[in-house]
Design a protein around this motif. Structure first.
Motif, PDB file in Angstrom:
ATOM      1  N   ALA A 239       2.930  -9.922   7.346  1.00  0.00           N
ATOM      2  CA  ALA A 239       3.017  -8.759   6.465  1.00  0.00           C
ATOM      3  C   ALA A 239       2.608  -7.489   7.193  1.00  0.00           C
ATOM      4  O   ALA A 239       1.747  -7.499   8.078  1.00  0.00           O
ATOM      5  CB  ALA A 239       2.137  -8.949   5.241  1.00  0.00           C
ATOM      6  N   LYS A 240       3.251  -6.383   6.812  1.00  0.00           N
ATOM      7  CA  LYS A 240       2.784  -5.059   7.199  1.00  0.00           C
ATOM      8  C   LYS A 240       1.809  -4.599   6.120  1.00  0.00           C
ATOM      9  O   LYS A 240       2.099  -4.715   4.927  1.00  0.00           O
ATOM     10  CB  LYS A 240       3.949  -4.087   7.301  1.00  0.00           C
ATOM     11  CG  LYS A 240       5.021  -4.492   8.290  1.00  0.00           C
ATOM     12  CD  LYS A 240       4.530  -4.414   9.730  1.00  0.00           C
ATOM     13  CE  LYS A 240       4.487  -2.975  10.219  1.00  0.00           C
ATOM     14  NZ  LYS A 240       4.119  -2.885  11.656  1.00  0.00           N
ATOM     15  N   ALA A 241       0.650  -4.114   6.506  1.00  0.00           N
ATOM     16  CA  ALA A 241      -0.401  -3.789   5.540  1.00  0.00           C
ATOM     17  C   ALA A 241      -0.956  -2.402   5.811  1.00  0.00           C
ATOM     18  O   ALA A 241      -0.848  -1.862   6.918  1.00  0.00           O
ATOM     19  CB  ALA A 241      -1.517  -4.830   5.599  1.00  0.00           C
ATOM     20  N   THR A 242      -1.560  -1.809   4.771  1.00  0.00           N
ATOM     21  CA  THR A 242      -2.232  -0.524   4.886  1.00  0.00           C
ATOM     22  C   THR A 242      -3.549  -0.597   4.130  1.00  0.00           C
ATOM     23  O   THR A 242      -3.589  -0.930   2.942  1.00  0.00           O
ATOM     24  CB  THR A 242      -1.385   0.620   4.303  1.00  0.00           C
ATOM     25  OG1 THR A 242      -0.133   0.684   4.989  1.00  0.00           O
ATOM     26  CG2 THR A 242      -2.100   1.954   4.472  1.00  0.00           C
ATOM     27  N   LEU A 243      -4.631  -0.289   4.824  1.00  0.00           N
ATOM     28  CA  LEU A 243      -5.954  -0.177   4.215  1.00  0.00           C
ATOM     29  C   LEU A 243      -6.234   1.307   3.994  1.00  0.00           C
ATOM     30  O   LEU A 243      -6.091   2.104   4.925  1.00  0.00           O
ATOM     31  CB  LEU A 243      -7.012  -0.796   5.125  1.00  0.00           C
ATOM     32  CG  LEU A 243      -8.453  -0.802   4.608  1.00  0.00           C
ATOM     33  CD1 LEU A 243      -8.578  -1.672   3.363  1.00  0.00           C
ATOM     34  CD2 LEU A 243      -9.413  -1.294   5.706  1.00  0.00           C
ATOM     35  N   ARG A 244      -6.608   1.694   2.770  1.00  0.00           N
ATOM     36  CA  ARG A 244      -6.730   3.101   2.424  1.00  0.00           C
ATOM     37  C   ARG A 244      -8.016   3.355   1.645  1.00  0.00           C
ATOM     38  O   ARG A 244      -8.347   2.601   0.713  1.00  0.00           O
ATOM     39  CB  ARG A 244      -5.522   3.538   1.576  1.00  0.00           C
ATOM     40  CG  ARG A 244      -5.543   4.979   1.080  1.00  0.00           C
ATOM     41  CD  ARG A 244      -4.310   5.239   0.217  1.00  0.00           C
ATOM     42  NE  ARG A 244      -4.327   6.533  -0.445  1.00  0.00           N
ATOM     43  CZ  ARG A 244      -3.760   7.633   0.019  1.00  0.00           C
ATOM     44  NH1 ARG A 244      -3.117   7.579   1.171  1.00  0.00           N
ATOM     45  NH2 ARG A 244      -3.804   8.767  -0.646  1.00  0.00           N
TER      46      ARG A 244
ATOM     47  N   SER B  56      -8.309   0.526  -1.240  1.00  0.00           N
ATOM     48  CA  SER B  56      -7.147  -0.308  -1.559  1.00  0.00           C
ATOM     49  C   SER B  56      -6.570  -0.956  -0.307  1.00  0.00           C
ATOM     50  O   SER B  56      -6.715  -0.461   0.805  1.00  0.00           O
ATOM     51  CB  SER B  56      -6.061   0.525  -2.256  1.00  0.00           C
ATOM     52  OG  SER B  56      -5.570   1.526  -1.385  1.00  0.00           O
ATOM     53  N   LEU B  57      -5.888  -2.078  -0.545  1.00  0.00           N
ATOM     54  CA  LEU B  57      -5.146  -2.780   0.489  1.00  0.00           C
ATOM     55  C   LEU B  57      -3.762  -3.084  -0.059  1.00  0.00           C
ATOM     56  O   LEU B  57      -3.628  -3.643  -1.152  1.00  0.00           O
ATOM     57  CB  LEU B  57      -5.840  -4.086   0.887  1.00  0.00           C
ATOM     58  CG  LEU B  57      -5.093  -4.970   1.908  1.00  0.00           C
ATOM     59  CD1 LEU B  57      -5.027  -4.280   3.264  1.00  0.00           C
ATOM     60  CD2 LEU B  57      -5.758  -6.338   2.017  1.00  0.00           C
ATOM     61  N   ARG B  58      -2.723  -2.708   0.684  1.00  0.00           N
ATOM     62  CA  ARG B  58      -1.340  -2.976   0.287  1.00  0.00           C
ATOM     63  C   ARG B  58      -0.671  -3.772   1.398  1.00  0.00           C
ATOM     64  O   ARG B  58      -0.782  -3.423   2.580  1.00  0.00           O
ATOM     65  CB  ARG B  58      -0.583  -1.690   0.032  1.00  0.00           C
ATOM     66  CG  ARG B  58       0.907  -1.880  -0.222  1.00  0.00           C
ATOM     67  CD  ARG B  58       1.603  -0.575  -0.478  1.00  0.00           C
ATOM     68  NE  ARG B  58       1.337  -0.092  -1.822  1.00  0.00           N
ATOM     69  CZ  ARG B  58       1.752   1.083  -2.276  1.00  0.00           C
ATOM     70  NH1 ARG B  58       2.426   1.906  -1.485  1.00  0.00           N
ATOM     71  NH2 ARG B  58       1.492   1.453  -3.507  1.00  0.00           N
ATOM     72  N   MET B  59       0.053  -4.825   0.988  1.00  0.00           N
ATOM     73  CA  MET B  59       0.730  -5.694   1.948  1.00  0.00           C
ATOM     74  C   MET B  59       2.194  -5.851   1.559  1.00  0.00           C
ATOM     75  O   MET B  59       2.498  -6.055   0.375  1.00  0.00           O
ATOM     76  CB  MET B  59       0.052  -7.063   2.006  1.00  0.00           C
ATOM     77  CG  MET B  59      -1.419  -7.004   2.367  1.00  0.00           C
ATOM     78  SD  MET B  59      -2.237  -8.619   2.244  1.00  0.00           S
ATOM     79  CE  MET B  59      -1.376  -9.510   3.536  1.00  0.00           C
ATOM     80  N   GLY B  60       3.096  -5.747   2.526  1.00  0.00           N
ATOM     81  CA  GLY B  60       4.526  -5.919   2.264  1.00  0.00           C
ATOM     82  C   GLY B  60       5.137  -6.899   3.244  1.00  0.00           C
ATOM     83  O   GLY B  60       4.914  -6.798   4.462  1.00  0.00           O
TER      84      GLY B  60
ATOM     85  N   GLN C  15      -5.216   3.199   7.309  1.00  0.00           N
ATOM     86  CA  GLN C  15      -5.089   2.484   8.569  1.00  0.00           C
ATOM     87  C   GLN C  15      -4.020   1.406   8.449  1.00  0.00           C
ATOM     88  O   GLN C  15      -4.185   0.431   7.705  1.00  0.00           O
ATOM     89  CB  GLN C  15      -6.419   1.833   8.951  1.00  0.00           C
ATOM     90  CG  GLN C  15      -6.363   0.970  10.198  1.00  0.00           C
ATOM     91  CD  GLN C  15      -5.990   1.774  11.437  1.00  0.00           C
ATOM     92  OE1 GLN C  15      -6.697   2.702  11.819  1.00  0.00           O
ATOM     93  NE2 GLN C  15      -4.868   1.424  12.078  1.00  0.00           N
ATOM     94  N   PRO C  16      -2.877   1.546   9.151  1.00  0.00           N
ATOM     95  CA  PRO C  16      -1.865   0.481   9.149  1.00  0.00           C
ATOM     96  C   PRO C  16      -2.384  -0.757   9.879  1.00  0.00           C
ATOM     97  O   PRO C  16      -3.109  -0.662  10.878  1.00  0.00           O
ATOM     98  CB  PRO C  16      -0.687   1.106   9.893  1.00  0.00           C
ATOM     99  CG  PRO C  16      -0.936   2.584   9.865  1.00  0.00           C
ATOM    100  CD  PRO C  16      -2.426   2.729   9.876  1.00  0.00           C
ATOM    101  N   LEU C  17      -1.993  -1.921   9.365  1.00  0.00           N
ATOM    102  CA  LEU C  17      -2.409  -3.194   9.940  1.00  0.00           C
ATOM    103  C   LEU C  17      -1.215  -4.152   9.934  1.00  0.00           C
ATOM    104  O   LEU C  17      -0.255  -3.959   9.195  1.00  0.00           O
ATOM    105  CB  LEU C  17      -3.549  -3.823   9.127  1.00  0.00           C
ATOM    106  CG  LEU C  17      -4.820  -2.998   8.904  1.00  0.00           C
ATOM    107  CD1 LEU C  17      -5.664  -3.658   7.821  1.00  0.00           C
ATOM    108  CD2 LEU C  17      -5.597  -2.866  10.193  1.00  0.00           C
TER     109      LEU C  17
END
Length: 292
Positions: free
Chosen positions: A250-255, A287-291, A243-245
């Protein structure tokens, strides 16, 4: 010093603030991913990346990495990365990148982990030079150093060539990724990995959730998995929901991902009695990734 730093940042190529992505090389298996980022620093030329994940077990290339499958010793990994855009094409898209990431693993220490810091069992650092010659294709040369702060594992080093296709076409929807790794310190040998991740958006727009089916086949050659093991193989299959957030700047993705690792008999048996010799290992990761 501050004036000098400001001058260096000013030399970085300018970029649009949103709608861009940068490559990042995984510290464990050197696979390439494309990370959505925000406006960045230095006129859009520098993009910090933060990842956090929780796993029910820790396996690297289908081999035991200090945490077997289960909930009695859940591992947490924190990754800190940076992607620098070195050059852009005429449309402003990044063409050359310098990327780096350090991924650090923590868990409840076993009785055998006596050296401090006991819970800090893994620190993998990778640096890469990445190239996007055409839109959708990314290739990178990467070098990784894998250490164990509490001394439970020896230090290893690896050099990799890795490629990924993320074009907006049928092949891009399959997400192919190819990796060739040479271990330069440790057991030696080579490792090859081919993976696909067919995906489908579950709605309209950039922020729609996405369902994917990650598939991979890996092969360790010439004793990569250990002395006397020869050539060993594994496969993995499962599904993931992303799920993009947008979180602040930041642009983030919860996976959420669930995989089954399927190992050849000799590879599985080699881990007894320190770990399970099961040929099929269930693994789940949130996981959570933020850029930025």
């Amino acid at each position: 010093m501050m004036l000098r730093l400001a001058g260096l940042l000013a030399l970085l190529p300018a970029a649009p603030l949103w709608g861009q992505s940068v490559p990042l090389v995984d510290t464990e298996d050197a696979t390439l991913s494309s990370v959505s980022v925000g406006g960045g620093w230095g006129g859009g030329g520098m993009h910090p990346i933060l990842t956090l994940d929780v796993r029910n077990g820790d396996y690297a290339r289908a081999t035991y990495d200090q945490d077997g499958p289960g909930l009695d010793r859940v591992s947490v990994h924190i990754g800190i990365g940076l992607a620098v855009v070195l050059d852009r094409d005429g449309a402003g898209r990044g063409r050359w990148f310098l990327t780096g990431q350090s991924s650090n693993g923590f868990h409840a220490p076993s009785p055998g982990e006596r050296s401090r810091p006991r819970a800090f069992y893994e620190s993998n650092t990778i640096a890469a030079l990445a190239w996007r010659p055409v839109e959708g294709l990314t290739a990178a040369l990467a070098y990784a150093v894998k250490t164990s702060p509490n001394g439970v594992d020896p230090t290893t080093q690896e050099a990799s060539v890795t490629m990924a296709w993320t074009g907006k076409d049928a092949l891009g929807d399959l997400g192919p990724n190819i990796v060739v790794t040479r271990r330069t310190q440790g057991d030696g040998g080579f490792f090859t990995l081919a993976s696909l991740s067919p995906s489908q958006k579950l709605g309209e727009g950039e922020d729609a959730a996405q369902l994917s089916l990650p598939l991979a086949f890996g092969m360790g050659w010439d004793g990569f998995y250990g002395e006397g093991l020869g050539d060993r193989a594994y496969g993995s299959a499962g599904f993931a929901l992303s799920q993009p957030l947008t979180l602040g700047g930041a642009k983030a993705t919860l996976r959420a991902e669930i995989l089954a690792l399927i190992r050849d008999g000799a590879l599985a048996a080699s881990e007894a009695p320190n770990a399970t010799s099961d040929r099929i290992i269930p693994l789940a990761t949130l996981s959570l990734r933020m850029g930025w």
